[in-house]
Design an enzyme around this catalytic site. Structure first.
Site, PDB file in Angstrom:
ATOM      1  CG  ASP A  36      -2.028  -1.098   1.073  1.00 36.90           C
ATOM      2  OD1 ASP A  36      -1.981  -1.853   0.081  1.00 36.90           O
ATOM      3  OD2 ASP A  36      -2.905  -1.195   1.956  1.00 36.90           O
ATOM      4  CG  ASP A 290     -10.204  33.247 -34.664  1.00 35.80           C
ATOM      5  OD1 ASP A 290      -9.852  33.092 -35.842  1.00 35.80           O
ATOM      6  OD2 ASP A 290      -9.971  32.428 -33.760  1.00 35.80           O
ATOM      7  N   GLY A 425     -10.239  29.397 -35.774  1.00 37.12           N
ATOM      8  CA  GLY A 425     -11.358  29.812 -36.606  1.00 37.12           C
ATOM      9  C   GLY A 425     -11.011  29.995 -38.055  1.00 37.12           C
ATOM     10  CG  LEU A 426      -8.068  32.600 -41.053  1.00 34.27           C
ATOM     11  CD1 LEU A 426      -9.275  33.312 -41.665  1.00 34.27           C
ATOM     12  CD2 LEU A 426      -6.895  33.564 -40.924  1.00 34.27           C
TER      13      LEU A 426
HETATM   14  S1  SF4 Z   1      -2.302  -6.921  -2.625  1.00 37.51           S
HETATM   15 FE1  SF4 Z   1      -3.634  -5.130  -2.588  1.00 37.51          FE
HETATM   16  S2  SF4 Z   1      -3.977  -4.749  -0.433  1.00 37.51           S
HETATM   17 FE2  SF4 Z   1      -2.214  -6.090  -0.581  1.00 37.51          FE
HETATM   18  S3  SF4 Z   1      -0.455  -4.765  -0.555  1.00 37.51           S
HETATM   19 FE3  SF4 Z   1      -0.969  -5.144  -2.679  1.00 37.51          FE
HETATM   20  S4  SF4 Z   1      -2.310  -3.418  -3.187  1.00 37.51           S
HETATM   21 FE4  SF4 Z   1      -2.232  -3.514  -0.977  1.00 37.51          FE
END
Ligand code: SF4
Ligand code: SF4
EC number: 1.3.7.7
Lengths: 523, 418
Positions: A36, A290, A425-426
């Site tokens: 994470d 324009d 535009g032009l």
């Molecule tokens: S599997 Fe999913 S929840 Fe687990 S560390 Fe990887 S991203 Fe995070």
């Protein structure tokens, strides 16, 4: 279970990280597995920040699960507090930790620290990033101000008069990973100050816990980004009587309305009303000859609620476009987006699935797409010009130059950003005049020449499908040949119209003549 | 034998989880799809690791668990069934579908093996289902590839044919180079695992001689051994030295003379040494700190010290299989400090104290370190770039010399300032 290929929003704890990283003197202990930690790169790579987000991950592993993960949480909290000495501690969990139910927030509270601790409970299996950011900001505000609730009188927006000073407001909602927030704040502060209004606190971006405690020194809150600040603004209104603004100052009309709204609330006379329209180049640029070619250009809009709604209004009222699609991935803003869509006579698209958005885009056959990076890719595939107006963030959306979306300068930026992907535009005018010239057959069209072939493919592949469609409409040789002579930038529209006409008349085969009949019918 | 110093460290980490491997695996096997059974976090992770959203329809996705899936496993199985059906209807060209376990699916004990088994019966002859875990509670970064490959081994038929099996994902051009060189050496029956099509799995048996191309495949190696394969012990083909020893080890296993190997690869070596010079000029004497992430760190340290003359301050690795790394460790200079695991804060303290010229690290740390005045190189680049083999030695060195060269340019005082 929801199948996702790409997503518009991250999980709610990423929203919490946005708040923590936006602020000073705060640390967030996140009970989470090692992977994470990828979320750090959103800040260090996408936002190009030179600091790590103030987050300590507990990094629990499978082998910890049998044992005492709670001890691991406590150890990490203690280490983080010793090392970073935050003035306020946020404690929360990511999706996996939520399942093992260690309740890190409660553990932290039992550890005898004297700083305020905010226990974040962000349900990862039902909520998403913006909600997480909003909830974190709200919990933080509440925790830091709750002791002052009973002692405080209701704050009158006219208090500044009694105190004999300039009125003060808070600007709430801007955060890291928000779309051009950094520059929006500068722009809005400048506008307010020109109007004789001081900024008390900007939060969460750049604020410290002490600043949050000072929120009630202001008379009114500016809710600059509803996705993040509305819950906090509402709480401050209920508990301290502080009023807040509803208008988002994106576009000229909204900026003027915003200035009016805040003046009305503060009972402050508008001194320079007449000058307002001339603060931005957008109104004149939009009127200049324009820009004639912008008339009725079909635009498809998709993004977060705040930016999508604002874009729709600007597109229609300030640039003279026709809005042919409007949608958002922010379910929390669905009601407002639906209302705006209704005014524009389109059906709002509320979805989290970018493929659905791509389909809707294809169907609407717009000449310009205003969307997120996701729509930029879809539009590219369809050969339609696109401008990015909303999160999710991409490194391109953190430009080095000053480029707000809000206020006068924001309107200038929007004019340029939306119009430049189109032909000027032009240029378009000339192509229109010489469209029968061999130069302008496929592969020779100006700037967008490289996308023209894609447009052709898109139409061709559509044709294949079309043959098998329920209506069973077939394009004959002559019909198809005539269609390829239509300049590519209106071809999608011509095609849809002709088919609509054919269905209407029960014509099974579209020839060149049908195409001209349809043209006459719709003109 | 060098006197290498081994240390273990635990604490907060800053590494990707095993799901990240999907990002290169799905490119390697275009007929496969990787379906993560996980959370919004998992979906967001692969999206962020994949970086730019460039694919029309990526060959990976996430079945995001929702509240109701957590309530009852039976429902979760049904839901997964539904998602898989939708997916296959949408992508009929998929031949192998990897069900990839994540932290949440493991914690709630979702039995993906059983799900895969059932689906295999239902889609027999159309799609094959394979499951493995890329969860962050079990695996880091490159270990996801180990899991994916290990899961494919039971699907590999047996054969006693003599062959060389290259194991570990390589860039296609590098793989082609290797095959050509091996053919010149006289080894003609060469296959790769993973193959370029998930359905073209090599057959294996007691005459399969396995040569590893990547150091992070402990479980795969163990299972290949169980199937009777012979594992050729060698350093990894990074840099001239590693690649040379790697070719020599293979040649030995096929009873090809050393002389022959030298005859064929010395022109490559000479060319490569020349190309390496300009990078060495920059890297020589510079002090290097490797933070753990890809498990390539030990091989990289060996190359950067032995061939580019960098000084090694610390070599981090998320996980150390001393057996697989034996040959590499033997080539390291005396007193190399290897640290397995991580306490990111303490490690960063050591980085600051030792003031290195270059740090190899994950993307989350790179800009903050640059802001402190320390040059960095992302580890993730090593798993995406063709860095293996003699021909690529200079390119590999270039990955490290570039940030230093860039800093020189940006801080040079050649322009007159007023
Ligand atoms: S599997 Fe999913 S929840 Fe687990 S560390 Fe990887 S991203 Fe995070
Ligand atoms: S793309 Fe071609 S036509 Fe368009 S401005 Fe450039 S040179 Fe002129």
């Amino acid at each position: 279970m929801e199948l996702t290929l790409w997503t518009y929003e991250g999980p709610p704890h990423v929203g919490a990280m946005r708040i923590a990283s936006s602020m000073k003197d705060i640390h967030y202990v996140l009970h989470a597995p090692q992977g994470d930690t990828y979320a750090d790169l959103l800040f260090t790579m996408i936002e190009r920040r030179g600091q790590r987000p103030p987050v300590t991950y507990t990094t629990f592993q499978a082998r910890d699960l049998g044992g005492d993960t709670a001890e691991l949480v406590k150890k990490n909290i203690k280490e983080a507090v010793d090392r970073f000495k935050p003035k306020t501690l946020l404690v929360g969990e990511s999706c996996t930790a939520e399942l093992i139910q260690d309740q890190p927030g409660a553990l932290a509270k039992g550890m005898g620290f004297d700083m305020p601790i905010v226990n974040l409970e962000l349900p990862a299996y039902s909520k998403k990033e913006n909600w997480g950011a909003s909830e974190t900001f709200y919990q933080l505000t509440r925790t830091l101000l709750k002791e002052k609730v009973s002692s405080s009188e209701k704050i009158s927006p006219l208090r500044w008069k009694e105190l004999g000073r300039r009125p003060k407001v808070n600007i709430l909602g801007p955060s890291l990973l928000g779309f051009r927030c950094r520059d929006d704040v500068i722009e809005i502060q400048r506008i307010l100050s020109e109007q004789g209004i001081d900024t008390n606190v900007v939060a969460p971006l750049g604020a410290s816990p002490e600043d949050i405690e000072r929120l009630i020194d202001a008379e009114v809150n500016v809710c600059l980004y509803q996705e993040i600040a509305e819950a906090s603004c509402e709480w401050l209104r209920r508990n301290f009587g502080m009023e807040y603004t509803n208008t988002i100052p994106i576009g000229i009309k909204n900026t003027i309305e915003f200035i009016n709204e805040i003046h009305n609330k503060l009972d402050l006379p508008l001194t320079n009303k007449k000058e307002l329209e001339h603060k931005s180049k957008l109104p004149w640029y939009s009127k200049s000859v324009d820009s004639n070619y912008l008339t009725g250009k079909r635009v498809f809009i998709f993004g977060d609620g705040t930016h999508a709604i604002a874009a729709a209004k600007i597109a229609k009222e300030e640039l003279g476009f026709e809005v042919v699609g409007l949608g958002t991935y922010s379910r929390e803003m669905a009601r407002q987006v639906r209302a705006t869509a209704k005014d524009l006579n389109v059906e709002a698209l509320i979805t989290n699935n970018y493929l659905e958005v791509e389909d809707a885009m294809k169907k609407a056959a717009p000449e310009l797409v205003l969307g997120t990076q996701m729509e930029r890719h879809s539009a590219k595939r369809l050969g339609i010009p696109c401008s990015v107006i909303s999160t999710p963030m991409h490194v391109q959306d953190v430009p080095a130059r000053y480029s707000p979306q809000m206020g006068w300068e924001g309107a200038n930026v929007i004019f340029d950003d939306w119009v430049h992907p189109l032909m000027m535009g032009l240029e378009e005018h000339l192509i229109d005049m010489f469209k029968h010239d061999f130069e302008f057959v496929d592969g020779h069209q100006s700037h967008l020449g490289h996308t023209a072939t894609q447009t052709k493919n898109f139409i061709n592949s559509d044709e294949k499908k079309e043959k098998n469609s329920k209506e069973g409409i077939i394009w004959t040789e002559s019909g198809r040949a005539e269609l390829t002579k239509v300049p590519f930038f209106v071809r999608g529209k011509v095609k849809t119209n002709t088919e609509k006409y054919a269905i209407l008349r029960g014509i099974p085969e579209i020839s060149d003549e049908t195409l001209y009949d349809a043209k006459a019918y719709f003109s | 034998m060098s006197k290498v110093e081994f240390n273990k460290e635990t604490g907060p980490r800053e590494v990707f989880c095993g799901l990240t491997s999907i990002v290169w695996l799905h490119r390697r096997m275009p007929d496969a799809f990787f379906l993560v059974v996980g959370s919004r976090t998992c979906a967001h992770l692969i999206q962020s690791a994949a970086g730019v959203m460039i694919f029309a329809e990526p060959r990976f996705g996430t079945a995001i668990l929702e509240e109701k899936d957590l309530a009852g496993l039976a429902d979760a199985h049904e839901e997964l069934d539904r998602v898989v059906n939708d997916l296959i209807a949408r992508r009929p060209e998929i031949k192998t579908l990897f069900l990839v376990g994540s932290c949440p699916s493991e914690v709630i004990k979702l039995d993906l093996a059983t799900v895969a088994e059932k689906l295999n019966k239902r889609f027999l002859g159309q799609v094959r289902f394979v499951n493995y875990s890329g969860s962050g509670i079990e695996t880091t970064f490159t270990q996801g590839e180990d899991g994916a490959l290990k899961a494919l081994i039971p699907l590999m038929d047996s054969s006693n044919e003599e062959k060389l099996l290259l194991v570990g994902t390589l860039a296609n051009n590098v793989e082609d180079r290797f095959k050509k060189i091996f053919k010149n050496l006289g080894i003609s029956n060469i296959e790769s695992f993973p193959p370029r099509q998930s359905t073209e799995l090599p057959k294996i048996g007691k005459n399969t001689k396995v040569l590893l191309t990547q150091p992070y495949l402990s479980d795969t190696v163990r299972d290949l051994k169980h199937r009777g394969c012979e594992i050729i012990s060698a350093p990894f083909p990074l840099g001239i030295e590693g690649s040379t020893k790697w070719f020599l080890a293979a040649a030995k296993a096929f009873k090809i003379s050393e002389l022959k190997v030298h005859e064929i690869i010395s022109p490559l070596i000479n060319r490569s040494k020349l190309a390496l010079e300009s990078h060495k000029e920059i890297l020589k004497g510079k002090r290097l700190f490797l933070l753990p992430e890809s498990q390539l760190e030990i091989s990289l340290a060996r190359f950067l010290h032995n061939e580019c003359e960098m000084d090694l301050i610390e070599v981090g690795t998320p996980y150390l299989n001393k057996d697989l790394m034996k040959e590499e460790i033997n080539l390291l200079p005396d007193n190399t400090k290897i640290v397995e695991g991580q306490h990111v804060e303490k490690q960063l303290d050591r980085v600051r104290e030792s003031n290195p010229d270059l740090v190899v690290c994950g993307m989350g740390l790179a800009n903050p370190l640059e802001a402190e005045g320390i040059s960095t190189k992302w580890s993730i680049e090593m798993v995406f770039s063709p860095i293996h083999g003699i021909d690529q030695a200079a390119d590999l060195a270039g990955l490290f010399s570039k940030p230093l060269r860039r800093n020189q340019i940006l801080t040079s005082k050649t322009l007159v300032t007023h």
